[in-house]
Structure formats: C-alpha cells, structure tokens
Design an enzyme around this catalytic site. Structure first.
Site, PDB file in Angstrom:
ATOM      1  N   THR A  21      -4.609 -24.917 -15.730  1.00 32.48           N
ATOM      2  CA  THR A  21      -5.109 -26.290 -15.760  1.00 32.48           C
ATOM      3  C   THR A  21      -4.655 -27.035 -17.010  1.00 32.48           C
ATOM      4  O   THR A  21      -4.199 -28.172 -16.937  1.00 32.48           O
ATOM      5  CB  THR A  21      -6.659 -26.265 -15.747  1.00 32.48           C
ATOM      6  OG1 THR A  21      -7.070 -25.266 -14.810  1.00 32.48           O
ATOM      7  CG2 THR A  21      -7.242 -27.582 -15.370  1.00 32.48           C
ATOM      8  N   VAL A  22      -4.767 -26.372 -18.166  1.00 35.36           N
ATOM      9  CA  VAL A  22      -4.421 -27.045 -19.423  1.00 35.36           C
ATOM     10  C   VAL A  22      -2.902 -27.153 -19.568  1.00 35.36           C
ATOM     11  O   VAL A  22      -2.363 -28.211 -19.894  1.00 35.36           O
ATOM     12  CB  VAL A  22      -5.033 -26.308 -20.630  1.00 35.36           C
ATOM     13  CG1 VAL A  22      -4.617 -26.974 -21.935  1.00 35.36           C
ATOM     14  CG2 VAL A  22      -6.551 -26.267 -20.507  1.00 35.36           C
ATOM     15  N   LYS A 112      -9.293 -19.871 -27.815  1.00 33.00           N
ATOM     16  CA  LYS A 112     -10.416 -19.586 -28.733  1.00 33.00           C
ATOM     17  C   LYS A 112     -10.620 -18.099 -28.963  1.00 33.00           C
ATOM     18  O   LYS A 112     -10.916 -17.672 -30.070  1.00 33.00           O
ATOM     19  CB  LYS A 112     -11.712 -20.208 -28.205  1.00 33.00           C
ATOM     20  CG  LYS A 112     -12.129 -19.761 -26.812  1.00 33.00           C
ATOM     21  CD  LYS A 112     -12.150 -20.869 -25.813  1.00 33.00           C
ATOM     22  CE  LYS A 112     -12.174 -20.347 -24.398  1.00 33.00           C
ATOM     23  NZ  LYS A 112     -12.404 -21.346 -23.402  1.00 33.00           N
ATOM     24  N   GLU A 197     -15.395 -19.788 -16.490  1.00 34.52           N
ATOM     25  CA  GLU A 197     -14.192 -19.015 -16.800  1.00 34.52           C
ATOM     26  C   GLU A 197     -13.958 -18.008 -15.670  1.00 34.52           C
ATOM     27  O   GLU A 197     -14.876 -17.685 -14.902  1.00 34.52           O
ATOM     28  CB  GLU A 197     -14.390 -18.235 -18.116  1.00 34.52           C
ATOM     29  CG  GLU A 197     -14.626 -19.102 -19.332  1.00 34.52           C
ATOM     30  CD  GLU A 197     -13.342 -19.630 -19.963  1.00 34.52           C
ATOM     31  OE1 GLU A 197     -12.278 -19.032 -19.750  1.00 34.52           O
ATOM     32  OE2 GLU A 197     -13.413 -20.652 -20.662  1.00 34.52           O
ATOM     33  N   ASP A 208     -18.008 -17.181 -25.126  1.00 30.81           N
ATOM     34  CA  ASP A 208     -17.138 -18.331 -25.377  1.00 30.81           C
ATOM     35  C   ASP A 208     -17.701 -19.167 -26.538  1.00 30.81           C
ATOM     36  O   ASP A 208     -16.972 -19.527 -27.469  1.00 30.81           O
ATOM     37  CB  ASP A 208     -17.062 -19.161 -24.080  1.00 30.81           C
ATOM     38  CG  ASP A 208     -16.257 -20.427 -24.241  1.00 30.81           C
ATOM     39  OD1 ASP A 208     -15.043 -20.386 -23.992  1.00 30.81           O
ATOM     40  OD2 ASP A 208     -16.849 -21.463 -24.613  1.00 30.81           O
ATOM     41  N   LYS A 212     -16.256 -19.896 -30.552  1.00 30.17           N
ATOM     42  CA  LYS A 212     -16.100 -21.235 -31.129  1.00 30.17           C
ATOM     43  C   LYS A 212     -16.890 -21.389 -32.433  1.00 30.17           C
ATOM     44  O   LYS A 212     -16.415 -22.008 -33.388  1.00 30.17           O
ATOM     45  CB  LYS A 212     -16.524 -22.276 -30.092  1.00 30.17           C
ATOM     46  CG  LYS A 212     -15.531 -22.331 -28.918  1.00 30.17           C
ATOM     47  CD  LYS A 212     -16.088 -23.080 -27.734  1.00 30.17           C
ATOM     48  CE  LYS A 212     -15.068 -23.149 -26.602  1.00 30.17           C
ATOM     49  NZ  LYS A 212     -15.628 -23.656 -25.350  1.00 30.17           N
TER      50      LYS A 212
HETATM   51  N1  HSE Z   1     -15.441 -22.338 -20.424  1.00 30.48           N
HETATM   52  C1  HSE Z   1     -15.216 -23.210 -21.526  1.00 30.48           C
HETATM   53  C2  HSE Z   1     -16.355 -24.193 -21.634  1.00 30.48           C
HETATM   54  C3  HSE Z   1     -13.903 -23.923 -21.361  1.00 30.48           C
HETATM   55  O1  HSE Z   1     -17.070 -24.335 -20.656  1.00 30.48           O
HETATM   56  O2  HSE Z   1     -16.577 -24.806 -22.649  1.00 30.48           O
HETATM   57  C4  HSE Z   1     -13.479 -24.695 -22.583  1.00 30.48           C
HETATM   58  O3  HSE Z   1     -13.330 -23.889 -23.702  1.00 30.48           O
END
Ligand code: HSE
Length: 334
Positions: A21-22, A112, A197, A208, A212
């Site tokens: 996607t990105v 990340k 994800e 996740d 971060k």
């Molecule tokens: N799964 C991650 C989120 C995607 O929902 O923030 C972006 O890092």
C-alpha cells in the site's frame, strides 16, 4: 532544504524496496508529480527499480512502473542513488538497508519494527558512511512528530510524550465507543477494511505502538531503550463490560503510548508504557477518531505541544516518506 534550478540535471535514481500500500503510493506520487520533485530537489527523481516478493501479485501500478518490478532486491539497491524501504518486517529489510548504507546511499524507511529493533546500529552505519537514514513515516505516518521532537524542540527539555500512535486499534475503540459496535465485531470490521496489520496481534497486543514509543523516546532523550523496556498491555483482553463501565463514567478507552523522563536531566531515567486507558471525554486524546493519531509532547519551555492527523494509510504514510526523500535528495545534490 535548498531549491536549486531543475533544468538539464541527471535524474536521481530511487530504488524502491516493497510495493504494498505504501510503496505503491510512493511510486505513484513520484511518477505523477515529476515537476514538483524536480523543482524542489533541483534534479528529476526517477524510480529505477521496485523490489517485490512476487512480481505477479495484483497491484495498482501504471504500465511504466510495472515494468520496473523485480524480485532481485540487491540489484535495485546497486542501481540506485537513494533507497526507499517500505517492505516492512526485519529481514530482508535490515540486510538491504545496511547494504545501501554501506554503499553510502541515503535510505528512507517507514519500517517501525526495523528502526525499533536496529535503528541505532543502522544510524551508526549511516554516520560512518557519511550518509543518512530517515524514518519520519515510522511513527504516526503523516503526522511529523519525530521532526518536531528532534528539530523543533531541540533547544527545549522534553519531559513526556503521550499519544495514540496506532490507528488500527483506535479505529476499533472508536467503533465501540461512538458507533456502538461490540468489541469483537469492531475488530472484525477493522480486519475487513484492511486496517489491521497482516499479523493483527501487532496492533491488538500493542507491539506496533511499543515500537513507535521506543523510537520517540530515543529521539527525545537519546537513550538506549528497546522494546523490552516498554510496559505493554494491549486491548485484546478487553470486554464489552469494560467499555460499558467507561461509558457510564463519561470516559472512553484508548490505547495510550507514553514515555516520560525523570531524575538528572543530563542523564534522564526514561520509562515507557503502552496500555488501554479510560480518558475523560474532554481529554484531547479522547477526541482522536477512527484511524487517526494524536501525540501530546510536554516540554519545559514550550509547555504542551499537540499534533494530530492521519497515522496510517498508503498516501498518508507516503507523504512522510516523500518528505524524507525530498530532503535526502536535496542533501545528496548539495
Ligand atoms: N498498523 C499501524 C497502525 C499502521 O494502525 O497505526 C501504521 O503504522
């Protein structure tokens, strides 16, 4: 960022590692806005190769870009002036990023988990090779929080960072709080819409968000912290009773990531946590809706600095990748 004249320059070749996607959004932007990038960088930017696992997988790319797909990721690195890594995961991303940096090529990544696991080591390789590793997109996608922490607040003393940095779980929690879905149904809806994800536990167990907050804490305080230092509790164990109890007190449950410093400011002790928190309805983070992100930074002189915006999604994450790419390309030209 300089903006030299854009005429008659040799193109800068960008090697793209990953085309999900990105990656597809980055490739599309580079191919549909060539004049904008040529003007800002001073040279045209062209995609020279796109490394993927499966060339035949369905993806929306125009013919010019489809012809650049290959499974030979090393050749993409070798043929590029700059490398963009958006494949995600640790390997082969880590080896390829290292290969590019060892060749003195700037790398931009949105990964990340890679930066949380090996960012310091890879930044050191970049430093030794007098090149750069940039990863604004790795935290809160289009919300420029790393740049604010690293650059805008470089002369201040940050005491805490608190935020919603996972869009998928925020979507789930918002569906429950504002749209009245049951928790299990909201998780299912998020999966159907492609919000989660590939491994949903990354989102639901707070992994996740933990990656971060580690990246944010390192950026704010230059401390050697890792995923194992995060006190982590996800949302998977929450029940409809928990949501009803919060609602009855006028509160909403959010997955909050936080990091805070204490002790000697020159050598701060940093703690980090990711956990579901019941917030009062008037809390700025309680207002963060759907898949958006919000981060509140507290600093000695600035006070509270709040940043809100899209924290996930193809074009939104590509926006941050492209910002890093334009800056890296400008430095390269200089
Ligand atoms: N799964 C991650 C989120 C995607 O929902 O923030 C972006 O890092």
């Amino acid at each position: 960022m300089s903006a030299p004249a854009a005429t008659g320059q040799t193109p800068l070749r960008v090697g793209l590692l990953g085309c999900g996607t990105v990656g597809a959004a980055v490739a599309q932007a580079l191919s549909t806005r060539p004049a904008l990038y040529a003007e800002r960088v001073g040279s045209p930017i062209e995609v020279c190769g796109i490394a993927v696992r499966n060339v035949d997988a369905p993806r929306e790319l125009h013919a010019g870009l489809s012809g650049l797909l290959t499974t030979d990721a090393s050749s993409v690195v070798h043929g590029a002036d700059l490398v963009v890594e958006v494949m995600g995961g640790i390997e082969p991303a880590q080896s390829l990023v290292r290969l590019a940096l060892e060749q003195g090529k700037p790398v931009v990544t949105a990964n990340k988990q890679l930066i949380a696991a090996s960012g310091q080591e890879l930044v050191e390789v970049a430093r030794q090779q007098a090149t750069s590793l940039d990863y604004e997109a790795a935290v809160a996608a289009a919300v420029p929080v790393l740049r604010v922490v690293r650059e805008s607040l470089a002369g201040d003393r940050i005491s805490s960072i608190t935020g919603i940095v996972n869009g998928s779980t925020n979507f789930v929690l918002d569906m429950v709080a504002r749209h009245g879905l049951g928790f299990a149904e909201a998780v299912e809806r998020a999966g159907q819409l492609g919000y989660l994800e590939a491994d949903p536990t990354e989102d639901l167990d707070g992994l996740d968000a933990a990656a971060k907050i580690v990246i944010l804490a390192r950026t704010a305080w230059m401390v050697d912290v890792g995923l194992a230092d995060v006190h982590r509790e996800g949302i998977a164990h929450l029940t409809d009773d928990d949501f009803e109890a919060a609602a009855s007190c006028g509160q909403v449950i959010k997955l909050v990531a936080s990091a805070w410093a204490s002790g000697d400011p020159a050598h701060p002790h940093v703690e980090m946590a990711v956990r579901p928190v019941a917030l009062g309805a008037d809390d700025p983070l309680a207002q963060v809706r759907e898949g958006r992100n919000g981060v509140v930074i507290e600093a000695e002189s600035a006070g509270l600095v709040s940043l809100f915006g899209p924290g996930a999604g193809g074009p939104e994450t590509a926006s941050a990748v492209l910002g890093d790419l334009v800056n890296a390309a400008c430095r390269l030209r200089q």
